[in-house]
Design a protein around this motif. Structure first.
Motif, PDB file in Angstrom:
ATOM      1  N   ALA A  21       0.825  -1.208   0.000  1.00 56.75           N
ATOM      2  CA  ALA A  21       0.000   0.000   0.000  1.00 56.75           C
ATOM      3  C   ALA A  21       0.861   1.260   0.000  1.00 56.75           C
ATOM      4  CB  ALA A  21      -0.930  -0.016   1.215  1.00 56.75           C
ATOM      5  N   ALA A  22       2.084   1.116   0.475  1.00 56.70           N
ATOM      6  CA  ALA A  22       2.947   2.293   0.625  1.00 56.70           C
ATOM      7  C   ALA A  22       3.417   2.846  -0.721  1.00 56.70           C
ATOM      8  CB  ALA A  22       4.145   1.961   1.493  1.00 56.70           C
ATOM      9  N   TYR A  23       3.512   1.997  -1.768  1.00 53.81           N
ATOM     10  CA  TYR A  23       4.011   2.503  -3.043  1.00 53.81           C
ATOM     11  C   TYR A  23       2.951   3.339  -3.735  1.00 53.81           C
ATOM     12  CZ  TYR A  23       5.631   3.085  -7.755  1.00 53.81           C
ATOM     13  OH  TYR A  23       6.003   3.663  -8.948  1.00 53.81           O
ATOM     14  N   PRO A  24       3.325   4.522  -4.144  1.00 57.21           N
ATOM     15  CA  PRO A  24       4.603   5.202  -3.915  1.00 57.21           C
ATOM     16  C   PRO A  24       4.524   6.082  -2.667  1.00 57.21           C
ATOM     17  CG  PRO A  24       3.326   6.386  -5.559  1.00 57.21           C
ATOM     18  CD  PRO A  24       2.477   5.230  -5.114  1.00 57.21           C
ATOM     19  N   ASP A  25       5.551   5.997  -1.848  1.00 57.39           N
ATOM     20  CA  ASP A  25       5.555   6.801  -0.618  1.00 57.39           C
ATOM     21  C   ASP A  25       6.563   7.945  -0.677  1.00 57.39           C
ATOM     22  OD1 ASP A  25       7.928   5.467  -0.419  1.00 57.39           O
ATOM     23  OD2 ASP A  25       7.516   4.553   1.538  1.00 57.39           O
ATOM     24  N   ARG A  26       7.124   8.181  -1.869  1.00 55.91           N
ATOM     25  CA  ARG A  26       8.032   9.319  -2.072  1.00 55.91           C
ATOM     26  C   ARG A  26       7.973   9.707  -3.550  1.00 55.91           C
ATOM     27  NH1 ARG A  26      11.511   4.782  -1.742  1.00 55.91           N
ATOM     28  NH2 ARG A  26      13.038   4.636  -3.444  1.00 55.91           N
ATOM     29  N   PRO A  27       8.515  10.852  -3.930  1.00 55.89           N
ATOM     30  CA  PRO A  27       8.425  11.297  -5.320  1.00 55.89           C
ATOM     31  C   PRO A  27       9.011  10.300  -6.323  1.00 55.89           C
ATOM     32  CG  PRO A  27       9.079  13.112  -3.930  1.00 55.89           C
ATOM     33  CD  PRO A  27       9.113  11.884  -3.058  1.00 55.89           C
ATOM     34  N   ILE A  28       8.413  10.267  -7.493  1.00 56.01           N
ATOM     35  CA  ILE A  28       8.861   9.419  -8.596  1.00 56.01           C
ATOM     36  C   ILE A  28       9.615  10.297  -9.593  1.00 56.01           C
ATOM     37  CG2 ILE A  28       8.079   8.026 -10.558  1.00 56.01           C
ATOM     38  CD1 ILE A  28       5.595   7.325  -8.794  1.00 56.01           C
ATOM     39  N   LYS A  29      10.784   9.833 -10.004  1.00 56.10           N
ATOM     40  CA  LYS A  29      11.579  10.587 -10.991  1.00 56.10           C
ATOM     41  C   LYS A  29      11.292  10.053 -12.389  1.00 56.10           C
ATOM     42  CE  LYS A  29      16.187  10.241 -11.165  1.00 56.10           C
ATOM     43  NZ  LYS A  29      17.609  10.521 -10.852  1.00 56.10           N
ATOM     44  N   LEU A  30      10.838  10.938 -13.250  1.00 55.15           N
ATOM     45  CA  LEU A  30      10.583  10.588 -14.648  1.00 55.15           C
ATOM     46  C   LEU A  30      11.729  11.152 -15.487  1.00 55.15           C
ATOM     47  CD1 LEU A  30       8.869   9.502 -16.964  1.00 55.15           C
ATOM     48  CD2 LEU A  30       7.479  11.585 -16.834  1.00 55.15           C
ATOM     49  N   VAL A  31      12.602  10.271 -15.942  1.00 53.58           N
ATOM     50  CA  VAL A  31      13.780  10.695 -16.699  1.00 53.58           C
ATOM     51  C   VAL A  31      13.425  10.885 -18.167  1.00 53.58           C
ATOM     52  CG1 VAL A  31      16.089  10.034 -17.489  1.00 53.58           C
ATOM     53  CG2 VAL A  31      15.396   9.586 -15.123  1.00 53.58           C
ATOM     54  N   VAL A  32      13.595  12.110 -18.654  1.00 50.92           N
ATOM     55  CA  VAL A  32      13.457  12.428 -20.075  1.00 50.92           C
ATOM     56  C   VAL A  32      14.881  12.525 -20.618  1.00 50.92           C
ATOM     57  CG1 VAL A  32      12.747  14.169 -21.754  1.00 50.92           C
ATOM     58  CG2 VAL A  32      11.262  13.634 -19.807  1.00 50.92           C
ATOM     59  N   PRO A  33      15.281  11.609 -21.506  1.00 43.35           N
ATOM     60  CA  PRO A  33      16.689  11.546 -21.914  1.00 43.35           C
ATOM     61  C   PRO A  33      17.093  12.536 -22.998  1.00 43.35           C
ATOM     62  CG  PRO A  33      15.471   9.787 -22.947  1.00 43.35           C
ATOM     63  CD  PRO A  33      14.490  10.517 -22.084  1.00 43.35           C
ATOM     64  N   TRP A  34      16.475  13.701 -22.980  1.00 43.52           N
ATOM     65  CA  TRP A  34      16.771  14.758 -23.940  1.00 43.52           C
ATOM     66  C   TRP A  34      16.667  16.098 -23.234  1.00 43.52           C
ATOM     67  CZ3 TRP A  34      18.205  12.143 -28.133  1.00 43.52           C
ATOM     68  CH2 TRP A  34      17.609  10.901 -28.383  1.00 43.52           C
TER      69      TRP A  34
END
Length: 314
Positions: A21-34
């Motif tokens: 249930a905890a996921y996500p319990d902190r910010p998620i990084k979305l990597v844009v490779p450009w």
């Protein structure tokens, strides 16, 4: 003793449930490779807050450019497989691998979903003399290897003009740029003659800052009724750039499912469709199963394209 074991079992079960249930319990990084300001960035900028809305946690975009999208891909590949680092990917993940630019393959990741598809348009600098495809093609045949193309080597912006070279019987000179943003600056400044553009640049075309020569779709786009398709010009090339989300191999199934559910909801938001229309992009949602099959098919296509175009290093 039995009572103790029972209590321990209940506690373990509660811990496992809490962890899920905890996921996500902190910010998620979305990597844009450009770089910021390029097509991939412009597509995922409006998508990120919608994903955030449905995943229930902050989604932060990190632009990690370099090596034709490979630097960002490697960062995600080497990140913990916990769902907190996600890669915004497009077809370059196949083309850069087979051209030897990268040692990262789509098989190093778990697919989440596809969200969009953007048609390619052969785009010219306003400083070029051509007023039509016919004038361009005639000039290109007279001057093989002299017309310059701004491209991210090994990526989609390289494959698209390479397909045109093959189908039209012409030869270009390639100038390398890492992503659309620097390529667009180069063509706007007249430093290169051509590049792989899209409907995002429609306003610049109307302002006389760029020229659209032909679009790589099956039929003319209603937004560009005066721009012919390559097929109607006798050049059998249909090409688009498809974008989605992937995560490191080994990410838990429950995390993938939660990301997939949030991605589906975000892609279906009217706000996303509206934002994509401004980007000259179609919303093209695929769930994990459909996207997995599509990635395999597209990988095979890029492998064969790299061989056919004489670009294969594998």
């Amino acid at each position: 003793m039995n009572k103790l074991l029972c209590t321990m079992g209940v506690v373990a079960s509660l811990v496992a449930t809490t962890a899920f249930a905890a996921y996500p319990d902190r910010p998620i990084k979305l990597v844009v490779p450009w770089a910021a300001g390029g097509d991939t960035d412009n597509i995922f900028r409006p998508f990120a807050p919608l994903l955030q809305k449905h995943i229930g946690q902050t989604v932060v975009i990190a632009n990690v450019g370099g090596a034709s999208g490979t630097k960002g891909a490697k960062e995600v590949k080497d990140s913990p497989a916990d769902g907190y680092t996600v890669l915004a990917v497009h077809d370059y993940i196949h083309s850069t691998y087979y051209t030897g630019v990268a040692d990262v393959s789509y098989t190093d990741f778990e697919p989440i979903c596809m969200i969009s598809s953007t048609a390619s348009v052969l785009t010219a600098s306003p400083k070029t003399p051509w007023k039509s495809w016919q004038e361009f093609a005639a000039d290109a045949k007279k001057r093989p290897g002299q017309i310059s193309v701004g491209a991210t080597l090994g990526s989609t912006s390289h494959f698209f003009p390479a397909l045109i070279e093959q189908a039209a019987g012409v030869k270009f000179r390639y100038v390398s740029y890492d992503g659309l943003a620097p390529r667009m600056n180069a063509i706007l400044g007249g430093h290169v003659d051509l590049t792989d553009g899209n409907l995002t640049q429609k306003g610049k075309v109307e302002a006389g800052e760029l020229k659209f020569l032909a679009i790589a779709t099956e039929k003319r786009n209603p937004e560009l009724p005066n721009v012919p398709t390559l097929k109607e010009l006798g050049v059998n090339v249909v090409y688009d750039v498809n974008r989605g989300l992937i995560v490191p191999k080994g990410t838990p199934a429950d995390v993938i499912a939660k990301l997939g559910s949030a991605c589906a909801a975000a892609a279906k938001e009217p706000a996303f469709a509206e934002a994509m229309k401004k980007q000259g992009t179609d919303v093209r949602y695929m769930d994990r199963a459909a996207y997995s099959a599509w990635l395999k098919k597209n990988d095979d296509l890029n492998k064969n394209l790299a061989k056919d175009l004489g670009l294969s290093k594998r």
